[in-house]
Design a protein around this motif. Structure first.
Motif, short mmCIF file in Angstrom:
data_model
loop_
_atom_site.label_atom_id
_atom_site.label_comp_id
_atom_site.label_asym_id
_atom_site.label_seq_id
_atom_site.Cartn_x
_atom_site.Cartn_y
_atom_site.Cartn_z
N VAL A 257 0.85 -1.19 0.00
CA VAL A 257 0.00 0.00 0.00
C VAL A 257 0.89 1.25 0.00
O VAL A 257 1.41 1.67 1.03
N VAL A 258 1.06 1.84 -1.17
CA VAL A 258 1.82 3.09 -1.32
C VAL A 258 1.07 3.98 -2.32
O VAL A 258 1.57 4.25 -3.41
N PRO A 259 -0.09 4.46 -1.95
CA PRO A 259 -0.96 5.15 -2.91
C PRO A 259 -0.40 6.48 -3.42
O PRO A 259 -0.85 6.96 -4.46
N CYS A 260 0.58 7.06 -2.71
CA CYS A 260 1.10 8.37 -3.10
C CYS A 260 2.43 8.31 -3.84
O CYS A 260 2.96 9.35 -4.23
N LEU A 261 2.98 7.12 -4.04
CA LEU A 261 4.30 7.01 -4.65
C LEU A 261 4.29 7.54 -6.08
O LEU A 261 3.55 7.06 -6.93
N LYS A 262 5.15 8.52 -6.34
CA LYS A 262 5.20 9.15 -7.66
C LYS A 262 6.60 9.14 -8.27
O LYS A 262 6.73 9.22 -9.49
N ASP A 285 0.37 -2.14 -9.82
CA ASP A 285 -0.55 -1.24 -9.10
C ASP A 285 0.09 0.10 -8.73
O ASP A 285 -0.50 0.87 -7.95
N ILE A 286 1.28 0.41 -9.26
CA ILE A 286 1.93 1.70 -9.02
C ILE A 286 1.79 2.56 -10.27
O ILE A 286 1.92 2.07 -11.39
N GLN A 308 3.48 -4.96 -21.08
CA GLN A 308 3.31 -5.19 -19.65
C GLN A 308 3.61 -3.93 -18.83
O GLN A 308 3.15 -3.77 -17.70
N LEU A 309 4.42 -3.01 -19.40
CA LEU A 309 4.80 -1.80 -18.69
C LEU A 309 3.74 -0.70 -18.77
O LEU A 309 3.81 0.27 -18.01
N CYS A 310 2.79 -0.85 -19.65
CA CYS A 310 1.84 0.24 -19.91
C CYS A 310 1.07 0.69 -18.67
O CYS A 310 0.93 1.90 -18.44
N PRO A 311 0.53 -0.21 -17.84
CA PRO A 311 -0.22 0.27 -16.67
C PRO A 311 0.61 1.14 -15.73
O PRO A 311 0.18 2.22 -15.33
N ALA A 312 1.82 0.68 -15.38
CA ALA A 312 2.66 1.43 -14.45
C ALA A 312 3.14 2.74 -15.05
O ALA A 312 3.43 3.70 -14.33
#
Length: 476
Positions: A257-262, A285-286, A308-312
């Motif tokens: 859980v790291v919802p703010c990681l940018k 999920d990042i 595979q990299l597209c979501p991140a």
């Protein structure tokens, strides 16, 4: 305001301007200004941001062996400075304190109560504490790191109030057990926002698991911390993670859980046994905005991927791929841009440093250099690139770089700026007598420093490109 006879122009400035100037010098210089005149006498004790560093009291750059002889004297002066400044706490309002010290001898037994009292009465509202190592990290053994851990643990246990207002903490050469590390850094330092660890680990390449749902940590920086793995299970406010110099045998990271990681920065000198990992699996999920990968020239330590990299990469705005070996093809990097069409700034840095180690040692440590086998033609996202700026450091007009740049220019219709920069001089390469780049590369493949050479590069890049609107800049 009219200047009176014998009065200097600085003294005519208002207190807030003079304090802004004093805030830019070290504490010893600021303190000395108090004897200049009555006008200056009170100013150092009005500083709202106070920085006191032990190294300011050392007699200059010293070798490891010589420095140890001066640490005691430096800490004595630092302790005196802290006592002097904090003794005038009634003149302060919400002081921000930055303190860099050594935990040697009995000085912590003096500094600890001074800090605790200042925090208790509200003189210090937040603090930035660095606990320095007496030795350079490469000279530390396990015994040194265990002793440092004992000193840090003893100091924090004795003066728990110091932890209450810590917003930034830096630790050097500390060997923790996982339980002790998490207890101090997350259970006790409830206000901590920035954590920097240099040469700190849990021993035996063990994993470090961070589960701190109540933590306020925003930035985590690791420098040469040899962990088996970093498992960030829960850090709800973490925005930036930087790990410089990991040497894990497998994937170095996993996230919960790291919802703010940018922002993520990874640097690795991958050893011969390292087989690489899939970045998409680490970033599951990042959604990053800024990604920097530094390879130190030896290996790419990433297994080839595409869609595979597209979501991140869907929110990525800046991408930096650093320290790519000079002779490696660069076309493989287009896979990243294809997976991240939202990237606006793309930085590439070419690596070539004979100073890193001898060819024999490099071969034993890293094995054979293997050129990237990422296949650009096997993956196309089909989306328009938003790329606006490309910077290449270590540029030379060799065929593979020119081919790569032309491919980017043809694909990125929004590209407006291309910055081409030479390699920065390396003092260590010069020190070992390594041949300068000008003697290792053909003249035609050197960075063009004159206008004629630069014009030739531009002409080659825009050849057969109609309506090219890219501003090509040659930097230093």
């Amino acid at each position: 305001m009219q200047k009176t006879e014998g009065e200097d122009r600085f003294s005519l400035l208002t207190d807030d301007i003079l304090l802004s100037i004093l805030g830019r010098v070290n504490i010893t210089t600021a303190a000395r200004t108090s004897v200049l005149s009555k006008r200056w006498k009170h100013l150092p004790w009005l500083l709202q941001e106070l920085t006191i560093e032990a190294k300011d009291f050392l007699p200059g750059p010293l070798s490891c062996s010589a420095e140890a002889q001066h640490i005691d004297a430096a800490m004595a002066l630092l302790t005196k400075a802290i006592r002097s400044f904090l003794a005038t706490h009634q003149r302060f309002s919400s002081l921000q304190l930055k303190l860099k010290l050594y935990l040697v001898d009995n000085y912590s037994d003096t500094i600890g109560p001074l800090l605790s009292e200042a925090i208790g009465v509200g003189t210090v509202k937040d603090s930035d504490l660095s606990i320095l190592g007496e030795k350079e990290s490469e000279n530390c053994n396990d015994e040194d790191m265990l002793q440092q851990a004992s000193s840090v643990d003893g100091f924090f246990r004795a003066y728990t109030g110091v932890l209450d207002c810590l917003t930034r903490l830096s630790l050097y050469n500390v060997f923790f057990s996982e339980r002790d590390m998490n207890h101090i850094l997350f259970d006790c330092c409830k206000q901590l926002q920035h954590l920097y660890l240099s040469n700190c680990d849990t021993g035996g390449l063990a994993a470090w698991k961070i589960h701190a749902p109540d933590s306020n940590l925003i930035t985590l920086e690791l420098d040469m911390c040899f962990l088996g793995k970093l498992e960030v299970l829960h850090l709800p406010k973490l925005e930036r993670l930087r790990w410089d110099g990991w040497m894990c045998p497998n994937a170095p990271l996993s996230f919960g859980v790291v919802p703010c990681l940018k922002e993520l920065y990874l640097l690795c000198g991958a050893a011969v046994y390292f087989k690489g990992f899939k970045l998409s699996e680490v970033l599951r999920d990042i959604r990053l905005r800024d990604l920097t990968l530094s390879f130190q020239g030896e290996k790419l330590w990433l297994q080839p991927e595409g869609k595979q990299l597209c979501p991140a990469f869907s929110n990525l705005r800046k991408l930096s791929l650093l320290d790519i070996y000079l002779e490696f093809d660069l076309l493989w990097t287009l896979v990243f841009l294809e997976a991240a069409p939202s990237v606006e700034i793309f930085d590439v840095e070419i690596w070539e440093h004979p100073c890193a180690m001898t060819p024999e040692a490099r071969g034993r440590t890293f094995g054979e250099r293997t050129k990237p086998d990422w296949k650009m033609y096997e993956f196309s996202n089909g989306k328009e690139w938003l790329l606006k700026e490309v910077q290449i450091t270590g540029f030379s007009p060799m065929d593979q770089q020119m081919t790569f740049i032309r491919a980017v220019m043809q694909r990125a219709s929004n590209l407006r700026t291309l910055v081409l920069k030479d390699h920065a001089p390396c003092g260590e390469c010069e020190e070992i007598g390594a041949l300068p780049r000008s003697e290792r590369l053909p003249a035609a493949e050197l960075f063009p420093k004159d206008k004629e050479g630069q014009d030739m590069v531009v002409k080659q890049l825009i050849r057969n490109m109609a309506d090219c609107h890219v501003d090509i800049i040659f930097g230093i």
